[in-house]
Design an enzyme around this catalytic site. Structure first.
Site, PDB file in Angstrom:
ATOM      1  N   GLY B 108       0.798  -1.235   0.000  1.00  0.00           N
ATOM      2  CA  GLY B 108       0.000   0.000   0.000  1.00  0.00           C
ATOM      3  C   GLY B 108       0.823   1.273   0.000  1.00  0.00           C
ATOM      4  CE1 TYR B 111       9.773   0.921  -1.233  1.00  0.00           C
ATOM      5  CE2 TYR B 111       7.702   1.499  -0.140  1.00  0.00           C
ATOM      6  CZ  TYR B 111       9.072   1.625  -0.257  1.00  0.00           C
ATOM      7  OH  TYR B 111       9.751   2.467   0.585  1.00  0.00           O
ATOM      8  CG  ASN B 140      -5.246  -8.479  -4.534  1.00  0.00           C
ATOM      9  OD1 ASN B 140      -5.051  -7.488  -3.830  1.00  0.00           O
ATOM     10  ND2 ASN B 140      -4.276  -9.222  -4.998  1.00  0.00           N
ATOM     11  CB  ALA B 143      -3.634  -6.386  -6.595  1.00  0.00           C
ATOM     12  CE1 TYR B 147      -0.823  -5.809 -10.175  1.00  0.00           C
ATOM     13  CE2 TYR B 147      -2.958  -6.887 -10.279  1.00  0.00           C
ATOM     14  CZ  TYR B 147      -1.644  -6.883  -9.863  1.00  0.00           C
ATOM     15  OH  TYR B 147      -1.149  -7.943  -9.156  1.00  0.00           O
TER      16      TYR B 147
END
Lengths: 190, 188
Positions: B108, B111, B140, B143, B147
């Site tokens: 979060g 990175y 998720n 994520a 993305y």
């Protein structure tokens, strides 16, 4: 309970015969149109020996991973090997699997053989293997397959945009899915 | 021309060293939440030695159509995860990408997004691919947002593909096309 899972009206499903069927499938691998409807892999003709080796490897993998069921489709009239159908990549913990089929000789297409084979494999998937959903992959240019799967109840779920290149043009890869509750069990009976 | 392909703002991509890194992977593998975000296969625990062998096998068997990197922080060279291009389909210029940050301290904070941006640059400017694909589980959300920041758009969802704690979740497919990525990154 209908016990005859492998018997259709005009076709039936059997195990693949690595010797006899390899001769016939080797002929199909010389038809680029057929191969391009089936797979994104580069088209490559195979000898009967190479096809036999492929069957043996498929058997080995099925033994090892226990996530695949391969069948030959045979015409009831003359016991001819006309195509294959398989339930593969079974995701046991989540109850999912994929289906793929091919009818090798263009003269055997559009005759309802594939439709019968798909009915049988879906009944096998939902009533024997007890899956929750079945997925299928096809390509934007294979409009016959998209229609065929839609008629069997599949819904287009994913369009992987321009994921495949054919003759200098890019096409979508299409993923379709059918859930257990959408499947019409009655249509599974012969 | 950018000759520092493997360096981002927060992290860099480096070669995996199975000997040294397997212990980290084995430690992350004990984190069920992490594994369930990463993979649909049943959770299992394997010894470090086996983890090392699996990494070596992965590198060797998929040399022709995969690129596996570890993610290290620029600040202190800490190993925090991995990113992998896998299943590269050379004739079609398409690949899947998988990423996992095993070190929860780095979740979060950008990175993972940074690592994804580096690997996209590698895919488009070094491998000259036409698109990059991934799938992400419906639960998720972190994520999914990451993305989207890296440039992926949702291309569909396989309905109810996953069964977790008695509940079904979709598997979401995403993709980014070469021309979209070039426009986003101000290439001509």
């Amino acid at each position: 309970m209908n016990e005859q899972l492998f018997e259709g009206e005009h076709i039936y499903l059997t195990a693949i015969d690595p010797d006899k069927d390899a001769e016939i499938e080797a002929k199909w691998t010389h038809d680029p149109e057929y191969l391009r409807l089936l797979s994104a892999d580069p088209v490559r003709p195979l000898s009967p020996g190479q096809v036999k080796k492929k069957y043996e490897d498929m058997d080995k993998d099925a033994e090892k991973y226990r996530n695949t069921f391969n069948f030959a489709i045979r015409a009831r009239a003359d016991d001819r090997f006309i195509g294959f159908i398989r339930l593969f990549d079974i995701y046991w913990t989540h109850g999912g699997g994929k289906v793929q089929l091919g009818i090798g000789d263009p003269n055997d297409r559009q005759r309802g053989y594939g439709r019968e084979a798909l009915r049988l494999i879906l009944r096998y998937a939902f009533d024997e293997v007890n899956l929750y959903r079945v997925s299928a992959m096809t390509f934007e240019y294979n409009t016959a397959a998209i229609r065929f799967l839609a008629q069997a109840g599949f819904t287009i779920e994913v369009r992987r945009r321009q994921a495949i290149n054919r003759d200098g043009r890019r096409w979508d890869v299409i993923l379709m899915g059918l859930l257990r509750e959408e499947w019409k069990r009655d249509e599974g009976a012969p | 021309m950018n000759n520092d392909l493997f360096t981002g703002q927060l992290v860099r991509l480096a070669a995996i060293n199975p000997e040294a890194d397997a212990a980290w992977f084995a430690r992350w593998d004990r984190d069920t939440e992490y594994i369930r975000l990463l993979d649909g296969a049943p959770f299992r625990l394997i010894p470090v030695k086996k983890v090392k062998e699996e990494i070596e096998k992965e590198i060797e068997e998929n040399a022709a159509n995969a690129c596996l990197f570890v993610v290290r922080t620029l600040a202190d060279d800490r190993l925090i995860g991995f990113v992998e291009l896998e299943g590269i389909r050379w004739p079609h210029g398409d690949t899947f990408v998988g990423i996992g940050l095993g070190d929860r301290d780095y979740w979060g904070k950008g990175y993972g997004t940074d690592a994804m941006k580096i690997v996209l640059r590698y895919a488009f400017t070094e491998l000259n691919l036409q698109r990059v694909s991934l799938d992400v589980f419906g639960y998720n959300e972190r994520a999914l947002r990451s993305y989207q920041k890296a440039g992926f758009v949702i291309e569909g969802r396989q309905r109810q593909l996953l069964l977790r704690n008695g509940q079904r979740f979709d598997c979401i497919y995403m993709g980014v096309l070469r021309n979209e990525w070039l426009a986003m990154n101000n290439f001509q």
